[in-house]
Every structure is written in C-alpha cells, then in structure tokens.
Motif scaffolding. Structure first.
Motif, mmCIF file in Angstrom:
data_model
loop_
_atom_site.group_PDB
_atom_site.id
_atom_site.type_symbol
_atom_site.label_atom_id
_atom_site.label_comp_id
_atom_site.label_asym_id
_atom_site.label_seq_id
_atom_site.Cartn_x
_atom_site.Cartn_y
_atom_site.Cartn_z
ATOM 1 N N HIS A 234 1.026 -0.993 0.611
ATOM 2 C CA HIS A 234 -0.349 -0.433 -0.425
ATOM 3 C C HIS A 234 0.569 1.342 0.468
ATOM 4 C CE1 HIS A 234 -4.236 -0.762 0.033
ATOM 5 N NE2 HIS A 234 -3.615 -2.533 0.409
ATOM 6 N N VAL A 235 1.925 1.626 0.666
ATOM 7 C CA VAL A 235 2.849 2.628 0.814
ATOM 8 C C VAL A 235 3.538 2.412 -1.241
ATOM 9 C CG1 VAL A 235 4.910 1.463 1.684
ATOM 10 C CG2 VAL A 235 4.602 4.035 2.064
ATOM 11 N N ARG A 236 3.586 1.010 -1.093
ATOM 12 C CA ARG A 236 4.326 1.411 -3.039
ATOM 13 C C ARG A 236 2.899 1.922 -3.970
ATOM 14 N NH1 ARG A 236 4.569 -3.072 -7.183
ATOM 15 N NH2 ARG A 236 6.081 -2.591 -8.418
ATOM 16 N N ALA A 237 1.964 1.398 -3.425
ATOM 17 C CA ALA A 237 1.179 2.240 -4.154
ATOM 18 C C ALA A 237 0.392 3.984 -4.199
ATOM 19 C CB ALA A 237 -0.776 1.419 -3.893
ATOM 20 N N ARG A 238 0.284 3.705 -2.977
ATOM 21 C CA ARG A 238 -0.172 5.200 -2.383
ATOM 22 C C ARG A 238 1.314 6.599 -3.064
ATOM 23 N NH1 ARG A 238 -4.330 6.585 0.038
ATOM 24 N NH2 ARG A 238 -3.294 7.994 1.259
ATOM 25 N N LEU A 239 2.176 5.904 -2.869
ATOM 26 C CA LEU A 239 3.068 6.972 -3.375
ATOM 27 C C LEU A 239 3.968 6.730 -5.175
ATOM 28 C CD1 LEU A 239 5.600 7.067 0.004
ATOM 29 C CD2 LEU A 239 3.891 8.490 -0.890
ATOM 30 N N LYS A 240 3.480 5.461 -5.577
ATOM 31 C CA LYS A 240 3.914 5.609 -6.621
ATOM 32 C C LYS A 240 5.384 5.561 -7.392
ATOM 33 C CE LYS A 240 -0.519 7.426 -9.275
ATOM 34 N NZ LYS A 240 -1.295 7.781 -7.405
ATOM 35 N N THR A 241 5.821 4.436 -6.452
ATOM 36 C CA THR A 241 7.272 4.273 -6.159
ATOM 37 C C THR A 241 7.606 2.656 -6.325
ATOM 38 O OG1 THR A 241 6.579 3.340 -3.403
ATOM 39 C CG2 THR A 241 7.456 5.506 -3.858
ATOM 40 N N THR A 242 8.752 3.339 -6.844
ATOM 41 C CA THR A 242 9.634 1.395 -7.595
ATOM 42 C C THR A 242 8.971 0.039 -6.231
ATOM 43 O OG1 THR A 242 10.900 2.533 -8.635
ATOM 44 C CG2 THR A 242 11.492 0.249 -8.293
ATOM 45 N N TRP A 243 9.733 0.926 -5.356
ATOM 46 C CA TRP A 243 9.128 -0.368 -4.134
ATOM 47 C C TRP A 243 8.707 0.156 -2.781
ATOM 48 C CZ3 TRP A 243 12.055 -4.269 -4.948
ATOM 49 C CH2 TRP A 243 13.615 -4.507 -6.557
ATOM 50 N N GLY A 244 8.215 -0.568 -1.990
ATOM 51 C CA GLY A 244 7.400 -0.214 -0.786
ATOM 52 C C GLY A 244 8.475 -1.045 0.535
ATOM 53 N N LEU A 245 8.564 -1.039 1.960
ATOM 54 C CA LEU A 245 8.780 -1.284 2.118
ATOM 55 C C LEU A 245 8.620 -1.047 3.719
ATOM 56 C CD1 LEU A 245 11.362 -2.436 3.867
ATOM 57 C CD2 LEU A 245 12.646 -0.100 4.153
ATOM 58 N N ALA A 246 8.685 -1.781 4.563
ATOM 59 C CA ALA A 246 7.246 -2.144 5.689
ATOM 60 C C ALA A 246 7.902 -2.656 6.294
ATOM 61 C CB ALA A 246 5.662 -2.783 5.072
ATOM 62 N N GLU A 247 8.004 -2.541 8.170
ATOM 63 C CA GLU A 247 8.453 -2.969 9.172
ATOM 64 C C GLU A 247 6.618 -2.406 10.413
ATOM 65 O OE1 GLU A 247 9.261 -2.588 13.050
ATOM 66 O OE2 GLU A 247 8.964 -0.461 12.206
ATOM 67 N N THR A 248 6.853 -4.019 11.217
ATOM 68 C CA THR A 248 5.992 -3.660 12.016
ATOM 69 C C THR A 248 6.244 -4.813 12.929
ATOM 70 O OG1 THR A 248 3.447 -4.015 12.576
ATOM 71 C CG2 THR A 248 4.507 -5.206 10.137
ATOM 72 N N GLY A 249 5.744 -4.345 14.042
ATOM 73 C CA GLY A 249 6.678 -5.074 15.458
ATOM 74 C C GLY A 249 6.618 -4.671 16.639
ATOM 75 N N ALA A 250 7.384 -4.940 18.308
ATOM 76 C CA ALA A 250 7.302 -4.828 19.131
ATOM 77 C C ALA A 250 8.471 -4.880 19.971
ATOM 78 C CB ALA A 250 7.277 -5.681 19.641
ATOM 79 N N SER A 251 8.971 -3.448 19.728
ATOM 80 C CA SER A 251 10.199 -3.069 19.526
ATOM 81 C C SER A 251 10.400 -3.625 22.038
ATOM 82 C CB SER A 251 10.613 -1.658 20.204
ATOM 83 O OG SER A 251 9.615 -0.863 20.423
ATOM 84 N N GLY A 252 9.637 -2.856 22.414
ATOM 85 C CA GLY A 252 10.016 -3.308 24.054
ATOM 86 C C GLY A 252 9.801 -2.230 24.720
ATOM 87 N N PRO A 253 9.796 -2.369 25.953
ATOM 88 C CA PRO A 253 10.602 -3.313 26.738
ATOM 89 C C PRO A 253 9.676 -4.814 27.079
ATOM 90 C CG PRO A 253 9.849 -1.681 28.601
ATOM 91 C CD PRO A 253 9.157 -1.080 27.188
ATOM 92 N N THR A 254 8.361 -4.526 26.610
ATOM 93 C CA THR A 254 7.496 -5.472 26.246
ATOM 94 C C THR A 254 6.816 -6.174 25.409
ATOM 95 O OG1 THR A 254 5.186 -4.415 26.986
ATOM 96 C CG2 THR A 254 6.701 -4.533 29.289
ATOM 97 N N GLY A 255 5.915 -7.455 25.100
ATOM 98 C CA GLY A 255 5.608 -7.436 24.176
ATOM 99 C C GLY A 255 4.704 -6.530 23.882
ATOM 100 N N ASN A 256 3.891 -7.087 22.301
ATOM 101 C CA ASN A 256 2.300 -6.373 22.012
ATOM 102 C C ASN A 256 1.379 -7.124 21.898
ATOM 103 O OD1 ASN A 256 2.220 -8.806 19.884
ATOM 104 N ND2 ASN A 256 2.731 -7.507 18.517
ATOM 105 N N SER A 257 0.501 -6.572 21.897
ATOM 106 C CA SER A 257 -0.991 -7.198 22.340
ATOM 107 C C SER A 257 -1.202 -8.628 21.716
ATOM 108 C CB SER A 257 -2.455 -5.997 22.709
ATOM 109 O OG SER A 257 -2.051 -5.586 20.661
ATOM 110 N N TYR A 258 -0.387 -8.767 20.818
ATOM 111 C CA TYR A 258 -0.883 -9.956 20.047
ATOM 112 C C TYR A 258 0.024 -11.433 20.245
ATOM 113 C CZ TYR A 258 -2.423 -5.970 16.787
ATOM 114 O OH TYR A 258 -3.425 -5.082 15.728
ATOM 115 N N GLY A 259 0.268 -11.118 21.222
ATOM 116 C CA GLY A 259 1.318 -12.453 22.299
ATOM 117 C C GLY A 259 2.532 -12.508 21.736
#
Length: 160
Positions: free
Chosen positions: A87-112
């Motif tokens: 979606h970021v690739r499509a919205r910005l009309k770029t050659t590449w889309g790069l995404a990151e999603t996670g839990a940096s800490g110090p605790t985990g996320n609500s998904y376990g």
C-alpha cells in the motif's frame, strides 16, 4: 544511527543508480529507517516518503488499507508487513515499498509477540518478500536499531 548509515548509503546509491524510488511504512523502528535513508546526500532522488504507522488510526490515515483487505490480518505479522509495503508503494507510486511492524519493547505487544519481534517486507517490480526477526532482547533502543537494519538489509538484498 551511525551503525545504519553505511547500509543506508549502499541502498541509496543502488536506488539512485537505477533511478528507482522507495516509500516506507514503519512502526516499531520509530522512523529510523526513513531517517537513515534521508541522511544520505541526494536522498530526494529516491526517497518519496515514509510514515511511522504506530497505531490503527495512523494506518487508516497513511496507508488506507481497505477493511476487506486487512480482515483477518494482524499487525506485527509478515502478511501485514506485505500489505503495508504494497500500500505504501501504491499510494506513493514508488518502485519499491518497504514496511516494518513489530514490538520494540521493553514488553511484547497485545498479539502475544515478545519484545524484539518484528516483521519486515519489501514489495517491488519482481514480487514481494517478508521475514521475521526476533532479537531475544527487551532493549527498546537496540531493538529499534536492529529492526531498521533488518529492513534496510532486506531492501538491499532485493536490489542486488
């Protein structure tokens, strides 16, 4: 951030040489991916934009992934990273889309997922790829750097 700069420089040089562009969606890296790429002189030739998509409202505003596409897809997963990169690739009309999603800490996320968990994805002209990194650490700042490095490495690999 100094540890990210050599990798960002390599990625930036490849993108400039190929006259290609990138759009970024990042979450638990907190903007470090974008900052590293923008620290490279001449970044305006390849960096079209990025967003820190840290919450559902931010995702709605910046990515605008239709509800039916995200049904059953949870954040902090490879499918979500792929969807965000697409979606970021499509919205910005770029050659590449790069995404990151996670839990940096110090605790985990609500998904376990534990602290130190992230999923990164790249979508480009020849397909898409995603992978998961687990650092095993609850050090928020170190994890943010590791997440940004992993995302840049994945893009660098796709550019090779």
């Amino acid at each position: 951030m100094d540890s990210l700069l050599p990798l960002a420089q390599r990625v930036g040089e490849k993108l400039k040489a190929r006259k290609e562009t990138v759009g970024i969606s990042e979450s638990s890296a907190g903007g470090l991916i974008s900052a590293a790429l923008l620290a490279v002189p001449g970044a305006s030739a390849y960096f079209m934009g990025g967003a820190v998509v840290y919450t559902r409202p931010a995702g709605d505003a910046f990515l605008a992934v239709p509800r039916e596409k995200r049904a059953g897809v949870r954040s902090s997963s490879e499918p979500w990273a792929l969807l965000a990169a697409e979606h970021v690739r499509a919205r910005l009309k770029t050659t590449w889309g790069l995404a990151e999603t996670g839990a940096s800490g110090p605790t985990g996320n609500s998904y376990g997922d534990p602290a130190g968990h992230t999923c990164v994805a790249v979508v480009g002209p020849h397909g898409s790829v995603a992978r998961t990194l687990r650092t095993g650490s609850d050090d928020r700042v170190a994890n943010m750097r590791a997440f940004a490095a992993e995302a840049l490495k994945l893009l660098d690999e796709q550019l090779s």
